[in-house]
Design a protein around this motif. Structure first.
Motif, PDB file in Angstrom:
ATOM      1  N   UNK A  56      51.848 -72.327  -7.536  1.00  0.00           N
ATOM      2  CA  UNK A  56      50.436 -72.695  -7.501  1.00  0.00           C
ATOM      3  C   UNK A  56      49.700 -71.699  -6.628  1.00  0.00           C
ATOM      4  N   UNK A  57      48.632 -71.130  -7.186  1.00  0.00           N
ATOM      5  CA  UNK A  57      47.842 -70.159  -6.414  1.00  0.00           C
ATOM      6  C   UNK A  57      46.582 -70.763  -5.810  1.00  0.00           C
ATOM      7  N   UNK A  58      46.022 -71.810  -6.428  1.00  0.00           N
ATOM      8  CA  UNK A  58      44.821 -72.453  -5.862  1.00  0.00           C
ATOM      9  C   UNK A  58      44.644 -73.844  -6.436  1.00  0.00           C
ATOM     10  N   UNK A  59      44.045 -74.709  -5.633  1.00  0.00           N
ATOM     11  CA  UNK A  59      43.626 -76.035  -6.074  1.00  0.00           C
ATOM     12  C   UNK A  59      42.177 -76.208  -5.628  1.00  0.00           C
ATOM     13  N   UNK A  60      41.316 -76.552  -6.571  1.00  0.00           N
ATOM     14  CA  UNK A  60      39.875 -76.576  -6.305  1.00  0.00           C
ATOM     15  C   UNK A  60      39.282 -77.921  -6.700  1.00  0.00           C
ATOM     16  N   UNK A  61      38.363 -78.438  -5.849  1.00  0.00           N
ATOM     17  CA  UNK A  61      37.529 -79.598  -6.202  1.00  0.00           C
ATOM     18  C   UNK A  61      36.230 -79.068  -6.795  1.00  0.00           C
ATOM     19  N   UNK A  62      35.867 -79.532  -7.959  1.00  0.00           N
ATOM     20  CA  UNK A  62      34.575 -79.203  -8.560  1.00  0.00           C
ATOM     21  C   UNK A  62      33.739 -80.476  -8.639  1.00  0.00           C
ATOM     22  N   UNK A  63      32.550 -80.439  -8.004  1.00  0.00           N
ATOM     23  CA  UNK A  63      31.704 -81.632  -8.047  1.00  0.00           C
ATOM     24  C   UNK A  63      30.279 -81.242  -8.435  1.00  0.00           C
ATOM     25  N   UNK A  64      29.573 -82.213  -9.020  1.00  0.00           N
ATOM     26  CA  UNK A  64      28.179 -82.020  -9.422  1.00  0.00           C
ATOM     27  C   UNK A  64      27.392 -83.270  -9.051  1.00  0.00           C
ATOM     28  N   UNK A  65      26.104 -83.076  -8.736  1.00  0.00           N
ATOM     29  CA  UNK A  65      25.222 -84.178  -8.345  1.00  0.00           C
ATOM     30  C   UNK A  65      24.159 -84.363  -9.424  1.00  0.00           C
ATOM     31  N   UNK A  66      24.140 -85.564 -10.007  1.00  0.00           N
ATOM     32  CA  UNK A  66      23.163 -85.885 -11.067  1.00  0.00           C
ATOM     33  C   UNK A  66      23.198 -84.874 -12.214  1.00  0.00           C
ATOM     34  N   UNK A  67      24.413 -84.404 -12.547  1.00  0.00           N
ATOM     35  CA  UNK A  67      24.567 -83.532 -13.697  1.00  0.00           C
ATOM     36  C   UNK A  67      24.180 -82.088 -13.474  1.00  0.00           C
ATOM     37  N   UNK A  68      23.934 -81.680 -12.229  1.00  0.00           N
ATOM     38  CA  UNK A  68      23.574 -80.284 -11.948  1.00  0.00           C
ATOM     39  C   UNK A  68      24.818 -79.399 -12.008  1.00  0.00           C
ATOM     40  N   UNK A  69      24.632 -78.093 -11.772  1.00  0.00           N
ATOM     41  CA  UNK A  69      25.750 -77.155 -11.797  1.00  0.00           C
ATOM     42  C   UNK A  69      26.819 -77.557 -10.788  1.00  0.00           C
ATOM     43  N   UNK A  70      28.076 -77.298 -11.160  1.00  0.00           N
ATOM     44  CA  UNK A  70      29.180 -77.690 -10.306  1.00  0.00           C
ATOM     45  C   UNK A  70      29.302 -76.791  -9.077  1.00  0.00           C
ATOM     46  N   UNK A  71      29.778 -77.399  -8.009  1.00  0.00           N
ATOM     47  CA  UNK A  71      30.090 -76.681  -6.774  1.00  0.00           C
ATOM     48  C   UNK A  71      31.589 -76.766  -6.560  1.00  0.00           C
ATOM     49  N   UNK A  72      32.212 -75.620  -6.213  1.00  0.00           N
ATOM     50  CA  UNK A  72      33.668 -75.568  -6.013  1.00  0.00           C
ATOM     51  C   UNK A  72      34.005 -75.652  -4.530  1.00  0.00           C
ATOM     52  N   UNK A  73      35.019 -76.446  -4.210  1.00  0.00           N
ATOM     53  CA  UNK A  73      35.532 -76.583  -2.848  1.00  0.00           C
ATOM     54  C   UNK A  73      37.030 -76.281  -2.894  1.00  0.00           C
ATOM     55  N   UNK A  74      37.466 -75.238  -2.207  1.00  0.00           N
ATOM     56  CA  UNK A  74      38.884 -74.908  -2.155  1.00  0.00           C
ATOM     57  C   UNK A  74      39.642 -75.927  -1.315  1.00  0.00           C
ATOM     58  N   UNK A  75      40.740 -76.432  -1.878  1.00  0.00           N
ATOM     59  CA  UNK A  75      41.576 -77.385  -1.161  1.00  0.00           C
ATOM     60  C   UNK A  75      42.645 -76.642  -0.356  1.00  0.00           C
ATOM     61  N   UNK A  76      43.183 -77.295   0.648  1.00  0.00           N
ATOM     62  CA  UNK A  76      44.180 -76.709   1.539  1.00  0.00           C
ATOM     63  C   UNK A  76      45.538 -77.332   1.263  1.00  0.00           C
ATOM     64  N   UNK A  77      46.559 -76.479   1.206  1.00  0.00           N
ATOM     65  CA  UNK A  77      47.930 -76.958   1.038  1.00  0.00           C
ATOM     66  C   UNK A  77      48.422 -77.488   2.383  1.00  0.00           C
ATOM     67  N   UNK A  78      48.547 -78.801   2.463  1.00  0.00           N
ATOM     68  CA  UNK A  78      48.888 -79.422   3.749  1.00  0.00           C
ATOM     69  C   UNK A  78      50.384 -79.522   3.978  1.00  0.00           C
ATOM     70  N   UNK A  79      51.168 -79.697   2.904  1.00  0.00           N
ATOM     71  CA  UNK A  79      52.620 -79.813   3.054  1.00  0.00           C
ATOM     72  C   UNK A  79      53.252 -79.867   1.671  1.00  0.00           C
ATOM     73  N   UNK A  80      54.229 -78.991   1.427  1.00  0.00           N
ATOM     74  CA  UNK A  80      54.921 -79.014   0.152  1.00  0.00           C
ATOM     75  C   UNK A  80      53.959 -78.895  -1.019  1.00  0.00           C
TER      76      UNK A  80
END
Length: 563
Positions: A56-80
């Motif tokens: 796995x090279x990346x895990x990302x949260x993508x969220x949008x508010x009221x249907x607007x363009x998505x915003x990406x948030x990089x997640x952190x590998x905490x363990x395993x």
């Protein structure tokens, strides 16, 4: 050839061996806190990502508010294989958030799993429900247990008094004891761990109810003897009395409605009518909402008329009148009229206001109409500050005059100095003119020129008549009780009976205005009736068995009761 037993082939001329790269697997997707919240808060997202054919090279949260363009948030590998990330608070705070998690591996393969959308609604926590073991008291006050419940188990509760000076056994907890001696309002606030609050109010009524003293004109009598059973009750007539005055007018709440703002604004709020949009002298508004059903001498009133000359009419038409010759009650004056220090006023100068509002908690709300800083018609000096308070359930009306001064007009007759304070019902036969609270002279404020200075405010309470629905019962019941044909009726405070056996008579009575009734068995009397059969096995004794002529002797019997 059986395909199930075919041997493995290293090569197969003319054919190619193909394979599909395996993507990651996403599981254990958790968002904290979950669901809709009463305040806009950030969310922590955790997830387990199991690699497929590559790291796995990346895990990302993508969220949008009221249907607007998505915003990406990089997640952190905490363990395993575990990853964590945060969705921040959003704008607008009440926006609907849609979100998902996407994992990408070294082969650039992706896997996406959508989360459950949420919408935070600030200050909109779960509703509170408040109940009491005794909702109201008749006669004297007492103690009741008040309990609050909610669909949100995380709430903690705090209690406070709003009016009436109740005594609270505690200011925290879901259940408290409240002791009242007068009608009181209380407030409870539910608070969540994140600080969201929801408020509920509750009113505990204390309504007047006289105590009956039941009596009989005869007892220890022969069967069939007639007697009168009385209750000691009586109907109360309409009354006007002085009460403790206030030094300043009530402070209007933010939701108070302004009908007039001197010197230039006449308002017509939605649903309310006005006789003139330009007249600051003699004018009135109609369809002014009370906010509850007010019992005016037995007639339910939900809307009133408010006049610029210090009047309120609870009938079918408004009025600009200010002269009520003869005072109240008087058939020559308008029906269903309340004179809140009525006189000839003007509102085209100064900063005066006419406002109304409803306050308090059902079933003990108060409707207030306030005339603040009105000016006598004939001058700009002089001042008027007065208000009327209508009480739900009891039908009581208070009139409070903080100031009613005359100024210095000297040119001819002037109606603005003649003041009327009082009221009358729709029949024009029940009512009263307010007494002078300084001198205790009754029927005083009937067109008098006396001033009420700001240092000498006065107030009155107009209390409606009290009539009662009364029912008499007997135990044992039936013909032996000797009850009359009519045992129930309005103000049936006594009855004639002729029992043939010892009987207990009880009376129950209910105030027609407040609905207050006495407790069962709280008002009764026993009428003893002697038996026609002589008592048996009664022994009489004497202090002497032998005595001389003229001696005194004491006789005694072991008979112990009436039979």
């Amino acid at each position: 050839m059986n395909p199930l037993t075919a041997p493995a082939l290293a090569t197969l001329p003319g054919y190619f061996a193909m394979a599909v790269k395996s993507s990651a697997t996403i599981s254990n997707l958790v968002i904290t806190p979950a669901g809709n919240k009463c305040t806009n808060v950030a969310r922590n997202v955790t997830v387990t990502v199991t690699p497929g054919g590559a790291a796995i090279t990346s895990v990302v949260i993508n969220y949008a508010v009221n249907g607007t363009a998505q915003t990406a948030i990089n997640m952190t590998n905490t363990s395993g294989n575990d990853w964590s990330g945060t969705i921040p608070t959003v704008t607008p705070s009440t926006g609907t958030v849609t979100w998902s998690v996407t994992a990408t591996d070294a082969n650039t393969l992706t896997k996406t799993l959508a989360g459950t959308p949420y919408t935070d609604t600030p200050s909109a926590g779960a509703a509170l429900s408040v109940n009491a073991t005794t909702a109201s008291f008749c006669g004297n006050g007492g103690t009741t247990t008040v309990t609050v419940t909610s669909a949100d188990p995380s709430y903690t509760y705090t209690w406070s008094a709003l009016s009436g000076s109740p005594t609270l056994s505690s200011t925290t907890g879901s259940s408290i004891d409240v002791t009242v001696s007068a009608t009181s309002d209380i407030k409870v606030t539910g608070t969540t761990p994140e600080g969201c609050t929801t408020v509920a109010t509750y009113s505990i009524g204390v309504y007047p109810l006289p105590a009956a003293t039941v009596t009989t004109t005869a007892s220890g009598v022969c069967p069939g003897t007639s007697a009168t059973i009385g209750s000691g009750l009586s109907a109360r007539n309409f009354s006007a009395s002085c009460i403790t005055a206030i030094s300043t007018l009530s402070t209007p709440p933010v939701n108070a409605v302004t009908l007039l703002q001197a010197p230039s604004t006449i308002n017509t709020p939605s649903g309310i009518t006005v006789n003139s949009t330009t007249n600051f002298d003699d004018n009135y508004w109609g369809n002014v909402p009370v906010g509850f059903s007010f019992n005016f001498f037995g007639t339910p009133v939900t809307n009133v008329f408010v006049g610029t000359n210090g009047t309120i009419n609870l009938g079918t038409t408004g009025s600009t009148a200010f002269n009520f010759a003869g005072g109240f009650p008087n058939t020559a004056n308008p029906a269903s009229t309340i004179a809140v220090c009525a006189r000839d006023l003007r509102w085209d100068s100064g900063t005066g206001t006419i406002k109304f509002w409803t306050e308090g908690v059902s079933p003990n709300r108060r409707f207030i109409v306030q005339f603040a800083n009105g000016k006598p018609y004939s001058w700009t000096t002089g001042n008027q500050q007065a208000e009327a308070v209508f009480y739900e359930t009891t039908g009581v009306i208070d009139i409070r005059v903080v100031e009613a001064t005359n100024g210095a007009w000297t040119s001819g007759a002037d109606n603005s100095v003649n003041k009327y304070i009082g009221l009358q019902d729709g029949t024009k036969t029940i009512g009263a003119t307010a007494p002078n609270c300084a001198t205790q002279v009754s029927n005083f404020w009937n067109g008098v020129t006396n001033a009420i200075p700001a240092s000498g405010s006065q107030a009155w309470r107009f209390t409606p008549p009290s009539n009662y629905n009364v029912t008499w019962t007997a135990s044992p019941s039936g013909a032996t009780a000797g009850l009359p044909a009519t045992t129930s009726g309005q103000n049936l405070f006594s009855i004639n009976v002729s029992p043939t056996v010892t009987t207990t008579y009880s009376v129950s009575y209910t105030n027609q205005t407040t609905g207050c009734t006495n407790a069962p068995g709280s008002a009764q009397v026993v009428m003893q009736v002697l038996s026609n059969t002589p008592p048996a096995n009664v022994t009489t004794t004497s202090t002497k068995t032998v005595y001389c002529l003229g001696d005194s002797v004491t006789l005694a019997t072991d008979y112990t009761g009436i039979t």
